[in-house]
Design an enzyme around this catalytic site. Structure first.
Site, PDB file in Angstrom:
ATOM      1  N   GLY A 218       8.516   3.771   0.792  1.00 24.89           N
ATOM      2  CA  GLY A 218       9.229   4.962   1.232  1.00 24.89           C
ATOM      3  C   GLY A 218      10.717   4.754   1.210  1.00 24.89           C
ATOM      4  O   GLY A 218      11.219   3.732   0.721  1.00 24.89           O
TER       5      GLY A 218
ATOM      6  N   ILE B 259       0.833  -1.216   0.000  1.00 23.41           N
ATOM      7  CA  ILE B 259       0.000   0.000   0.000  1.00 23.41           C
ATOM      8  C   ILE B 259       0.863   1.260   0.000  1.00 23.41           C
ATOM      9  O   ILE B 259       0.340   2.378  -0.052  1.00 23.41           O
ATOM     10  CB  ILE B 259      -0.947   0.022   1.209  1.00 23.41           C
ATOM     11  CG1 ILE B 259      -0.164  -0.101   2.527  1.00 23.41           C
ATOM     12  CG2 ILE B 259      -1.986  -1.092   1.092  1.00 23.41           C
ATOM     13  CD1 ILE B 259      -1.039  -0.008   3.768  1.00 23.41           C
TER      14      ILE B 259
ATOM     15  N   ASP C 128      10.301  15.633   9.517  1.00 27.47           N
ATOM     16  CA  ASP C 128      10.002  15.157   8.159  1.00 27.47           C
ATOM     17  C   ASP C 128       8.492  15.158   7.915  1.00 27.47           C
ATOM     18  O   ASP C 128       7.932  14.218   7.361  1.00 27.47           O
ATOM     19  CB  ASP C 128      10.564  13.747   7.964  1.00 27.47           C
ATOM     20  CG  ASP C 128      10.529  13.304   6.499  1.00 27.47           C
ATOM     21  OD1 ASP C 128      10.556  14.194   5.611  1.00 27.47           O
ATOM     22  OD2 ASP C 128      10.471  12.089   6.236  1.00 27.47           O
TER      23      ASP C 128
ATOM     24  N   LYS D 163       5.007  -2.284   8.157  1.00 25.16           N
ATOM     25  CA  LYS D 163       6.117  -1.565   7.522  1.00 25.16           C
ATOM     26  C   LYS D 163       7.373  -2.422   7.619  1.00 25.16           C
ATOM     27  O   LYS D 163       7.883  -2.677   8.718  1.00 25.16           O
ATOM     28  CB  LYS D 163       6.345  -0.215   8.193  1.00 25.16           C
ATOM     29  CG  LYS D 163       7.441   0.623   7.556  1.00 25.16           C
ATOM     30  CD  LYS D 163       7.567   1.959   8.265  1.00 25.16           C
ATOM     31  CE  LYS D 163       8.648   2.831   7.649  1.00 25.16           C
ATOM     32  NZ  LYS D 163       8.775   4.138   8.359  1.00 25.16           N
TER      33      LYS D 163
END
Length: 262
Positions: A111, A108, A228, A130
């Site tokens: 990065g 999905i 970030d 992740k």
């Protein structure tokens, strides 16, 4: 290892040349039948001893490296357990079953530090997984992983991503978190037309992000700077509630740094 093989090959070729020269000399002296077998045997034994020493050194070096890696892994794992005590530690088998062996169809998002999969746990709960693999800069990847665990494990706010658990085996690092039905703000802003947000929804998301930042900057025991913040790191749930995510490069400010800013 390649260098050792080249040296061994060179020694073998040298042995062959020396053997031929000696045999020619001995033949000219009519001693070849008596001396040549002895010389050949000695050269063969020397080659075998050298080969044994080369492989013994290679094996000892590998054993030393393996022991160092194991010790390093134990130190890293102890640090992770200390940081993330309340978090659930998942097994690799559980995560493989949840993601269909990390199937591409479950991806999905991607990065800088890894790939995010949609997974369904054995109890039926949908989660975001992740997966981060060690790159060439192992220390930087581990620092990113530890930073995210350390910060998010201790935070409890409705506008911050919630971590459910983790997995670590020295080769890859995985963080399991609550699944966000509307993915990220970046997807909502730049996705298909039917995903576009109206101005009221955008305002609600912006206010949610502001609440999350206010909590990080002023309400935490230690001030945290995200470093970030961008649409891709703002996750949105099924109720269009914003959740700030990806704290891998976040900083926990010291009292001296806060006083300097003031």
């Amino acid at each position: 290892m390649r260098k050792s093989v080249r040296i061994l090959l060179l020694l073998y070729l040298t042995t062959c040349v020396v053997s031929l020269i000696i045999s020619w000399k001995l033949y000219s002296l009519h001693l070849v039948l008596r001396v040549y077998p002895l010389v050949t045997t000695i050269l063969f034994i020397v080659s075998c001893v050298f080969l044994f020493l080369v492989f013994l050194r290679h094996y000892m070096n590998r054993s030393r490296v393996s022991h160092f890696q194991k010790l390093h892994f134990q130190i890293e794992e102890a640090k992770i357990k200390r940081i993330s005590q309340p978090c659930l530690k998942f097994t690799r088998k559980e995560l493989l079953e949840a993601t269909g062996n990390f199937s591409d169809r479950k991806i999905i998002g991607k990065g800088q530090f890894g790939t995010v999969y949609r997974g369904i746990l054995a109890k039926g709960q949908t989660v975001a997984i992740k997966r981060m693999e060690f790159s060439e800069d192992r220390e930087y990847c581990l620092k990113h992983f530890l930073s995210e665990l350390q910060i998010l494990e201790g935070l409890r706010h409705r506008n911050l991503m919630r971590i459910l658990g983790y997995f670590f085996d020295g080769q890859e690092m995985i963080i399991v978190s609550k699944f966000m039905a509307n993915f990220s703000l970046d997807v909502l802003l730049h996705g298909p037309l039917d995903c576009r947000l109206d101005w009221k929804q955008r305002l609600n998301i912006a206010v949610g992000v502001a609440h999350g930042l206010a909590y990080l900057h002023h309400e935490c025991m230690n001030t945290i700077v995200h470093c970030d913040l961008k649409p891709g790191n703002i996750l949105v749930d099924e109720h269009l509630e914003a959740h700030i995510a990806d704290f891998g490069v976040a900083r926990i400010m010291t009292n001296n740094e806060k006083e300097h800013i003031k």
